[in-house]
Design a protein around this motif. Structure first.
Motif, PDB file in Angstrom:
ATOM      1  N   SER A 163       0.745  -1.084  -0.004  1.00 56.88           N
ATOM      2  CA  SER A 163      -0.102   0.008  -0.056  1.00 56.88           C
ATOM      3  C   SER A 163       0.911   1.137   0.093  1.00 56.88           C
ATOM      4  O   SER A 163       2.180   1.123   0.182  1.00 56.88           O
ATOM      5  N   SER A 164       0.527   2.216  -0.431  1.00 52.18           N
ATOM      6  CA  SER A 164       1.165   3.498  -0.631  1.00 52.18           C
ATOM      7  C   SER A 164       1.692   3.890   0.860  1.00 52.18           C
ATOM      8  O   SER A 164       2.944   4.294   0.795  1.00 52.18           O
ATOM      9  N   PRO A 165       0.911   3.978   1.875  1.00 52.69           N
ATOM     10  CA  PRO A 165       1.292   4.307   3.286  1.00 52.69           C
ATOM     11  C   PRO A 165       2.592   3.376   3.615  1.00 52.69           C
ATOM     12  O   PRO A 165       3.371   4.051   4.291  1.00 52.69           O
ATOM     13  N   GLN A 166       2.371   2.235   3.494  1.00 50.74           N
ATOM     14  CA  GLN A 166       3.410   1.148   3.970  1.00 50.74           C
ATOM     15  C   GLN A 166       4.572   1.228   3.095  1.00 50.74           C
ATOM     16  O   GLN A 166       5.860   1.456   3.716  1.00 50.74           O
ATOM     17  N   LEU A 167       4.575   1.571   1.867  1.00 44.08           N
ATOM     18  CA  LEU A 167       5.749   1.858   0.910  1.00 44.08           C
ATOM     19  C   LEU A 167       6.718   3.212   1.132  1.00 44.08           C
ATOM     20  O   LEU A 167       7.657   3.443   1.019  1.00 44.08           O
ATOM     21  N   SER A 168       5.446   4.199   1.563  1.00 40.00           N
ATOM     22  CA  SER A 168       6.166   5.415   1.982  1.00 40.00           C
ATOM     23  C   SER A 168       7.209   5.282   3.349  1.00 40.00           C
ATOM     24  O   SER A 168       8.213   5.767   3.194  1.00 40.00           O
ATOM     25  N   PHE A 169       6.670   4.714   4.285  1.00 43.82           N
ATOM     26  CA  PHE A 169       7.438   4.198   5.322  1.00 43.82           C
ATOM     27  C   PHE A 169       8.811   3.496   4.960  1.00 43.82           C
ATOM     28  O   PHE A 169       9.780   3.746   5.499  1.00 43.82           O
ATOM     29  N   GLU A 170       8.426   2.370   4.208  1.00 44.69           N
ATOM     30  CA  GLU A 170       9.720   1.621   4.088  1.00 44.69           C
ATOM     31  C   GLU A 170      10.667   2.426   3.061  1.00 44.69           C
ATOM     32  O   GLU A 170      11.939   2.180   3.192  1.00 44.69           O
TER      33      GLU A 170
END
Length: 324
Positions: A163-170
């Motif tokens: 997801s966009s939020p998860q990949l943003s944090f990664e």
């Protein structure tokens, strides 16, 4: 002489009429236009799409209807649009997820950079990194130092892998060189609830989700994910200015069409969309949804889309996510 002049005028008139008749944009649209997107009703993306659809309906004098097709990582809508007749009557309200999906799915039936005309960017919504107030770090540099001193002991709540939020944090983890554990949630709202309750330590999500919680002290804001600060929380510095140069992440929104749509119609959609985005009334409606109106024309949007696609491909690899 008058006879020759008459023939010449008639010829010019017919030629002009033929040129006008051959310009498909002159009569576009002549019927209802379908504007498709993946995110479901009630989302920020849906609200933006309905604002644009209503405004285009008024400008064109033909109904523009919103068609939500959720599921499959928001790949259903673009797959339908890519296979539709290239006549301009089925459009895609594309977004950040469309630059992520090529890295997540091996067998997509379409590719935006190949099968779509990227007509205009509408705007974007910054994300924000927030932590529970009990966590010692008071700013981003302290958070990074704390995470490096405690590898694997901090966590963040976000929707599922890819997801966009998860990949943003990664992507943030990769660029900052830290180890923070992902706790998966079914929705950003559930992650937000657990963050405020202290069951997870941090979250990176759309800025509007946390304006009120930051102001009420329920969470501590550490950084904005775009290259410039947000007017909605101007006191919160960007992540890029706090030791992670070049970090630039947002949820963005655009207008796309099948690549085979006549160039004149493509241009009409682009120009009319950009004109609407210059309207104070449209800007006000989108701002109320938490969207920064930052339009790009088709040339700039295509380059932006390519950069985003490359960025998210690297983020997926850094997160160790295997395409499925």
């Amino acid at each position: 002489m008058r006879h020759v002049t008459g023939i010449l005028l008639l010829s010019l008139s017919c030629s002009a009429g033929t040129v006008f008749a051959q310009d498909p944009a002159a009569s576009y649209p002549a019927k209802t236009v379908r504007l498709m997107l993946g995110p479901g009703p009630g989302s920020v993306a849906d609200g933006l799409t309905r604002v644009m659809a209503a405004a285009l309906t008024e400008v064109w004098g033909q109904q523009v209807v919103v068609d939500n097709r959720s599921g499959a990582g928001n790949t259903i809508a673009p797959a339908i649009v890519a296979k539709s007749a290239p006549d301009g009557y089925t459009l895609h309200r594309c977004g950040v997820g469309d630059s992520i999906s090529p890295a997540l799915y091996k067998n997509l039936s379409y590719a935006h950079l190949r099968d779509f005309a990227l007509l205009a960017r509408i705007g974007l919504t910054p994300n924000i990194l927030v932590v529970h107030p009990s966590l010692p770090p008071k700013n981003m540099k302290e958070f990074i130092a704390f995470a490096k001193a405690n590898p694997g002991k901090l966590d963040y709540g976000a929707t599922g892998a890819g997801s966009s939020p998860q990949l943003s944090f990664e992507l943030f983890k990769s660029m900052a060189g830290i180890d923070v554990i992902h706790i998966a949630y079914k929705s950003a709202a559930l992650a937000q609830q657990d963050l405020m309750a202290g069951r997870v330590t941090s979250q990176m999500t759309n800025l509007p989700n946390h304006i009120d919680t930051v102001r009420r002290g329920k969470v501590r804001a550490l950084g904005i994910t775009t290259m410039k600060r947000s007017a909605k929380l101007p006191e919160v510095p960007t992540i890029a200015e706090q030791g992670v140069p070049g970090f630039d992440v947002s949820s963005w929104y655009g207008m796309c069409a099948p690549i085979g749509v006549d160039k004149a119609i493509q241009k009409k959609i682009e120009v009319d969309s950009l004109k609407l985005l210059a309207s104070p009334q449209i800007k006000q409606r989108l701002d109320a949804l938490g969207i920064d109106v930052e339009p790009l024309d088709s040339t700039a949007f295509a380059e932006f889309f390519r950069v985003e696609t490359d960025k998210w491909a690297k983020a997926v690899r850094a997160a160790g996510i295997q395409p499925r």
